[in-house]
Design a protein around this motif. Structure first.
Motif, mmCIF file in Angstrom:
data_model
loop_
_atom_site.group_PDB
_atom_site.id
_atom_site.type_symbol
_atom_site.label_atom_id
_atom_site.label_comp_id
_atom_site.label_asym_id
_atom_site.label_seq_id
_atom_site.Cartn_x
_atom_site.Cartn_y
_atom_site.Cartn_z
ATOM 1 N N PRO A 40 -33.413 25.231 22.361
ATOM 2 C CA PRO A 40 -33.033 25.725 21.032
ATOM 3 C C PRO A 40 -31.577 25.392 20.697
ATOM 4 C CG PRO A 40 -34.158 27.424 22.306
ATOM 5 C CD PRO A 40 -33.871 26.305 23.250
ATOM 6 N N GLY A 41 -31.329 25.237 19.389
ATOM 7 C CA GLY A 41 -29.965 25.098 18.932
ATOM 8 C C GLY A 41 -29.544 23.716 18.496
ATOM 9 N N ALA A 43 -30.249 19.564 16.963
ATOM 10 C CA ALA A 43 -30.847 18.978 15.764
ATOM 11 C C ALA A 43 -32.362 18.902 15.879
ATOM 12 C CB ALA A 43 -30.263 17.586 15.528
ATOM 13 N N ASP A 45 -34.363 20.884 17.521
ATOM 14 C CA ASP A 45 -34.896 22.232 17.338
ATOM 15 C C ASP A 45 -34.917 22.608 15.867
ATOM 16 O OD1 ASP A 45 -35.729 24.907 18.375
ATOM 17 O OD2 ASP A 45 -33.796 25.526 17.563
ATOM 18 N N LEU A 46 -33.838 22.286 15.140
ATOM 19 C CA LEU A 46 -33.795 22.591 13.711
ATOM 20 C C LEU A 46 -34.876 21.840 12.955
ATOM 21 C CD1 LEU A 46 -32.548 23.909 11.237
ATOM 22 C CD2 LEU A 46 -30.874 22.053 11.159
ATOM 23 N N ARG A 49 -38.228 23.465 13.595
ATOM 24 C CA ARG A 49 -38.408 24.744 12.897
ATOM 25 C C ARG A 49 -38.605 24.538 11.393
ATOM 26 N NH1 ARG A 49 -37.916 28.718 16.483
ATOM 27 N NH2 ARG A 49 -37.011 28.077 18.479
ATOM 28 N N LEU A 50 -37.918 23.566 10.825
ATOM 29 C CA LEU A 50 -38.141 23.259 9.407
ATOM 30 C C LEU A 50 -39.569 22.762 9.186
ATOM 31 C CD1 LEU A 50 -34.819 21.450 8.365
ATOM 32 C CD2 LEU A 50 -35.528 23.792 7.835
ATOM 33 N N ARG A 285 -32.388 20.652 3.207
ATOM 34 C CA ARG A 285 -32.063 21.317 4.465
ATOM 35 C C ARG A 285 -31.820 20.315 5.595
ATOM 36 N NH1 ARG A 285 -36.103 26.288 5.297
ATOM 37 N NH2 ARG A 285 -34.552 26.788 6.901
ATOM 38 N N VAL A 289 -28.120 18.501 9.141
ATOM 39 C CA VAL A 289 -27.988 17.754 10.389
ATOM 40 C C VAL A 289 -27.845 16.256 10.102
ATOM 41 C CG1 VAL A 289 -29.149 19.409 11.874
ATOM 42 C CG2 VAL A 289 -30.517 17.750 10.624
#
Length: 324
Positions: A40-41, A43, A45-46, A49-50, A285, A289
């Motif tokens: 987690p944490g 790019a 992971d982001l 999640r998106l 969003r 990143v």
């Protein structure tokens, strides 16, 4: 003659569906897992999640992110490859998991082509050539001239042997015609730190990793791997602008499903992923990143993955890298 009862008539009019077909018609009827091959944490992971948020909205079932870091993504890919091909396990695939590993490992514990159903690309993140300010060059032509005049004097860092940063910088070194020395680190963060401190002199890094340091002046950006200059890097030219025409090599992420899922499930997944990637809010969003949507799906996606394999195989062979 007595009329048929409505329920009996409806039953007679409904075709019989065997168990597998009925399950496909009801899919998804429970939560779906999205395996992200990094902790987690970051790019990745982001992005995962998106994507999970968008798929949840489209499929009306929770899509739950499950982080499985290790071995540059191999741990997650191997795990996902062993799951049933029912559409309930997805993987956020990367260049290493879906392309590089085929040529890096003699005994890869999964087959990227056979063990997954490609669904849709998700996003692309550009690479940028960053240089320590103490290197005696003010731009890319001077850097190339210095590398050719001083073979073995320039060291380049990476997040690990066989990863995207390593192979992208190796590709640059080949195109530059300079003899440069690869110094691998345990991840992107220590590699960037080593570059700032002067342990290595250059690297081809993902834009999100180096952007704050470029803006602060701690690193110099000489070229970006995009067809056109990036608005995030004003004044930084493209490799193409210097005649290096085959360096538009972004790091990309792709959504794949475990196994060979039924066609009806594949179609639903593809439509949900396409709608997510096409959403303007998703693109906005991604800017957090320094990424951009990459909308490729269906037969074009399979062609894209085949093209990427053909493109990177000779680069990996020339780097002479084996990881087992």
């Amino acid at each position: 003659m007595r009329p048929r009862r409505p329920l009996l008539a409806a039953a007679l009019a409904t075709p019989f569906l065997p168990g597998a077909a009925l399950a496909q018609a009801e899919w998804p009827s429970r939560p779906i897992r999205l395996i992200v091959p990094f902790p987690p944490g970051g790019a990745s992971d982001l992005l995962g999640r998106l994507m999970a948020e968008g798929l949840t909205a489209q499929l009306r079932q929770p899509v739950v992110v499950e982080n499985r870091g290790g071995a540059g993504g191999l741990t997650a890919a191997e795990y996902a490859s062993k799951q049933p091909g029912d559409g309930y396990t997805l993987l956020l695939g990367t260049q290493p998991t879906q392309v590089f590993n085929k040529y890096l490992y003699a005994h890869l514990p999964y087959d990227p082509d056979r063990d997954f159903t490609p669904v849709s690309t998700v996003a692309a993140v550009a690479y940028v050539l960053v240089v320590n300010p103490n290197v005696p060059a003010k731009d890319l032509p001077e850097l190339i001239a210095y590398a050719r005049a001083n073979p073995g004097r320039l060291n380049y860092g990476s997040s690990g042997t066989g990863g995207g940063m390593h192979l992208a910088t190796h590709l640059f070194a080949e195109r530059a015609g300079g003899n440069m020395v690869h110094v691998p680190y345990r991840g992107a963060a220590p590699a960037v730190t080593a570059l700032v401190q002067g342990e290595v002199q250059l690297m081809v890094d993902l834009v999100p990793n180096s952007l704050p340091l470029i803006r602060s002046g701690a690193l110099k950006a000489f070229a970006v791997g995009l067809p056109e200059p990036s608005p995030l890097l004003p004044g930084v030219p493209t490799f193409r602008g210097f005649g290096i025409t085959d360096f538009d090599v972004p790091s990309w992420f792709v959504l794949v499903a475990s196994g060979q899922v039924p066609p009806a499930v594949e179609e639903r997944l593809r439509a949900a992923a396409e709608a997510t990637v096409a959403d303007p809010g998703f693109a906005t969003r991604l800017e957090a990143v320094s990424a951009r949507p990459l909308p490729i799906s269906g037969p074009a996606l399979r062609a894209f993955l085949a093209e990427q394999s053909a493109r990177w195989e000779p680069i990996i062979r020339s780097a002479n890298v084996r990881l087992d």
